[in-house]
Motif scaffolding. Structure first.
Motif, mmCIF file in Angstrom:
data_model
loop_
_atom_site.group_PDB
_atom_site.id
_atom_site.type_symbol
_atom_site.label_atom_id
_atom_site.label_comp_id
_atom_site.label_asym_id
_atom_site.label_seq_id
_atom_site.Cartn_x
_atom_site.Cartn_y
_atom_site.Cartn_z
ATOM 1 N N PHE A 172 -4.945 -4.345 8.000
ATOM 2 C CA PHE A 172 -6.083 -4.406 7.071
ATOM 3 C C PHE A 172 -5.676 -5.273 5.886
ATOM 4 N N TRP A 173 -6.567 -6.151 5.446
ATOM 5 C CA TRP A 173 -6.376 -6.877 4.192
ATOM 6 C C TRP A 173 -7.657 -7.604 3.799
ATOM 7 N N ASP A 174 -7.763 -7.938 2.510
ATOM 8 C CA ASP A 174 -8.853 -8.776 1.976
ATOM 9 C C ASP A 174 -8.211 -9.819 1.071
ATOM 10 N N LEU A 175 -8.695 -11.054 1.146
ATOM 11 C CA LEU A 175 -8.186 -12.151 0.325
ATOM 12 C C LEU A 175 -9.341 -13.037 -0.112
ATOM 13 N N ASN B 78 -8.727 -3.304 11.385
ATOM 14 C CA ASN B 78 -8.216 -2.774 12.658
ATOM 15 C C ASN B 78 -7.312 -3.764 13.402
ATOM 16 N N GLY B 79 -6.692 -4.654 12.670
ATOM 17 C CA GLY B 79 -5.732 -5.567 13.268
ATOM 18 C C GLY B 79 -6.315 -6.678 14.107
ATOM 19 N N GLU B 80 -7.662 -6.744 14.230
ATOM 20 C CA GLU B 80 -8.241 -7.750 15.127
ATOM 21 C C GLU B 80 -9.596 -8.289 14.699
ATOM 22 N N GLU B 81 -10.291 -7.617 13.806
ATOM 23 C CA GLU B 81 -11.630 -8.074 13.415
ATOM 24 C C GLU B 81 -11.559 -8.854 12.104
ATOM 25 N N TYR B 82 -11.720 -10.175 12.224
ATOM 26 C CA TYR B 82 -11.727 -11.050 11.060
ATOM 27 C C TYR B 82 -13.188 -11.333 10.689
ATOM 28 N N SER C 155 -6.389 -7.420 -1.560
ATOM 29 C CA SER C 155 -6.434 -5.998 -1.226
ATOM 30 C C SER C 155 -5.514 -5.765 -0.035
ATOM 31 N N PRO C 156 -4.439 -4.968 -0.211
ATOM 32 C CA PRO C 156 -3.529 -4.707 0.911
ATOM 33 C C PRO C 156 -4.101 -3.737 1.932
ATOM 34 N N GLY C 157 -5.269 -3.124 1.634
ATOM 35 C CA GLY C 157 -5.938 -2.290 2.615
ATOM 36 C C GLY C 157 -5.450 -0.854 2.661
ATOM 37 N N VAL C 158 -6.014 -0.103 3.609
ATOM 38 C CA VAL C 158 -5.706 1.318 3.760
ATOM 39 C C VAL C 158 -4.344 1.507 4.400
ATOM 40 N N PHE C 159 -3.837 2.731 4.362
ATOM 41 C CA PHE C 159 -2.509 3.048 4.889
ATOM 42 C C PHE C 159 -2.455 2.914 6.411
ATOM 43 N N ASP C 160 -3.559 3.237 7.089
ATOM 44 C CA ASP C 160 -3.698 3.095 8.541
ATOM 45 C C ASP C 160 -2.563 3.788 9.302
ATOM 46 N N ASP C 161 -2.357 5.059 8.994
ATOM 47 C CA ASP C 161 -1.336 5.868 9.682
ATOM 48 C C ASP C 161 0.052 5.203 9.688
ATOM 49 N N GLY C 162 0.365 4.532 8.605
ATOM 50 C CA GLY C 162 1.682 3.910 8.479
ATOM 51 C C GLY C 162 1.806 2.535 9.109
ATOM 52 N N LYS C 163 0.725 2.028 9.723
ATOM 53 C CA LYS C 163 0.799 0.705 10.378
ATOM 54 C C LYS C 163 0.550 -0.429 9.398
ATOM 55 N N ARG D 52 0.852 -1.188 0.000
ATOM 56 C CA ARG D 52 0.000 0.000 0.000
ATOM 57 C C ARG D 52 0.887 1.236 0.000
ATOM 58 N N GLY D 53 0.878 1.977 -1.117
ATOM 59 C CA GLY D 53 1.674 3.182 -1.198
ATOM 60 C C GLY D 53 0.900 4.400 -0.723
ATOM 61 N N GLU D 54 1.617 5.465 -0.408
ATOM 62 C CA GLU D 54 0.979 6.703 0.021
ATOM 63 C C GLU D 54 0.484 7.518 -1.164
ATOM 64 N N LEU D 55 1.190 7.420 -2.285
ATOM 65 C CA LEU D 55 0.875 8.263 -3.431
ATOM 66 C C LEU D 55 0.259 7.431 -4.558
ATOM 67 N N LEU D 56 -0.579 8.114 -5.351
ATOM 68 C CA LEU D 56 -1.151 7.476 -6.528
ATOM 69 C C LEU D 56 -0.099 7.380 -7.625
ATOM 70 N N HIS D 57 0.007 6.203 -8.223
ATOM 71 C CA HIS D 57 0.906 6.046 -9.351
ATOM 72 C C HIS D 57 0.157 6.423 -10.640
ATOM 73 N N ILE D 58 0.896 6.939 -11.585
ATOM 74 C CA ILE D 58 0.287 7.262 -12.875
ATOM 75 C C ILE D 58 0.276 5.991 -13.717
#
Length: 338
Positions: free
Chosen positions: A223-226, A254-258, A316-324, A181-187
């Motif tokens: 965060f992730w989806d598979l 949130n690291g705990e809800e499956y 889906s690697p999920g959201v950035f989650d404040d760098g976590k 999950r990157g911070e910036l959008l790639h072109i």
């Protein structure tokens, strides 16, 4: 063309022979396993019945002893009462003085208030036997899990992520085995296959039949989806992941809800947090199963999946989650021989 189809006919016949052999082997193993479990149940039941009967006989013997002791004490007390009444009417004062000390002293008795026959004869007897059965069943289950994993490994496929489907925020490794999950959008070029705005990617190859298995290291991600998705899913706009929409996925939040995104979704409570997730799809059977690879445990299975087109491994690697949540999803190599 004709020769190719004839070869396919022979291939199907050979596969049928192998499946028949496999079915016979499975039937024998099933008979052995359930016969063994039934024998264990009968053995534990016999042990419990014997223990209960022995405890009941012991309680009866103890009750008889206590009743006998009580009767002796009652007889002694009655004898003393009779003697005291006789002394009360006696005019032989010397005899009264001689007998009084022994009759007035307390006779030897038990502390009857602290002695009881408990009505609950067996506390923990049946539970102990059931625990032994549970241990036996757990051992058999562990053995079956190991064998199940070996079978699934035989259907391992080489999953490579398709950059043409990756959301612009996803960072793919050069070999197509990692999705971060990157911070910036790639072109990147826009095309109908690319997910946007949902941060997803699918594999290059899809499957129209058979079985396939792959493993994904999720590590410390929060965060992730598979899972797997059908080829014709809507890739533009917001997504509602559920089987009716062509998604058979499990997610972490949130690291705990499956949660298994079935209809309705199912909250999961894995005993151990998975570090690597195995995904096994059986196209003809209509199932998608998820496993905690390190624990060798089953997480969830979608059943009754209506596959009618190609299905693709989905990530889906999920959201950035404040760098976590910057760690990538990593597709692992699977040893077919294990």
């Amino acid at each position: 063309m004709i020769q190719e189809r004839m070869r396919k006919v022979e291939e199907i016949k050979n596969c049928l022979k192998l499946s028949n052999t496999s079915a016979e082997k499975e039937l024998k193993e099933s008979d052995r396993l359930f016969t063994s479990l039934i024998r264990c149940v009968h053995e534990r039941q016999t042990e419990v019945d014997t223990e209960i009967s022995e405890k009941q006989r012991a309680a009866e013997r103890r009750a008889e002893e206590l009743v006998g002791d009580l009767k002796q004490e009652v007889s002694e007390l009655q004898r003393r009462n009779t003697e005291l009444e006789e002394l009360r009417d006696s005019e032989d004062h010397l005899h009264v003085l001689q007998r009084s000390p022994s009759l007035m002293s307390s006779p030897p008795t038990k502390e009857w208030m602290e002695i009881a026959i408990h009505p609950e004869l067996c506390v923990g007897t049946v539970r102990g036997a059931m625990s032994q059965l549970d241990n036996t069943l757990s051992k058999e289950l562990n053995s079956l899990k190991e064998e199940e994993m070996k079978k699934m490994h035989r259907y391992a496929v080489d999953v490579v992520l398709d950059p043409e489907t990756a959301h612009p925020n996803i960072v793919l490794s050069a070999d197509g085995k990692q999705a971060g999950r990157g911070e910036l959008l790639h072109i990147v070029p826009d095309n109908p296959k690319r997910f946007d705005p949902v941060i997803c990617v699918v594999s290059k190859r899809g499957y129209l039949s058979g079985r396939f298995y792959f493993e994904v290291a999720v590590g410390p991600k929060t965060f992730w989806d598979l899972g797997v998705v059908k080829e014709s899913i809507n890739r533009k706009g917001m997504i509602t992941s559920k089987p009716e929409n062509g998604y058979w996925t499990v997610r972490l939040r949130n690291g705990e809800e499956y949660r298994a995104l079935d209809s309705p979704s199912v909250l999961l409570s894995p005993k151990r947090k998975p570090q690597t997730v195995g995904v096994f799809t059986d196209y003809e059977e209509g199932t998608v199963s998820f496993f905690n690879v390190e624990a060798g445990s089953h997480i969830y299975t979608f059943t009754g999946c209506m596959f009618s087109e190609r299905v693709f491994p989905f990530f889906s690697p999920g959201v950035f989650d404040d760098g976590k949540n910057t760690a990538p999803l990593v597709i692992k190599a699977v040893n077919h021989e294990t």
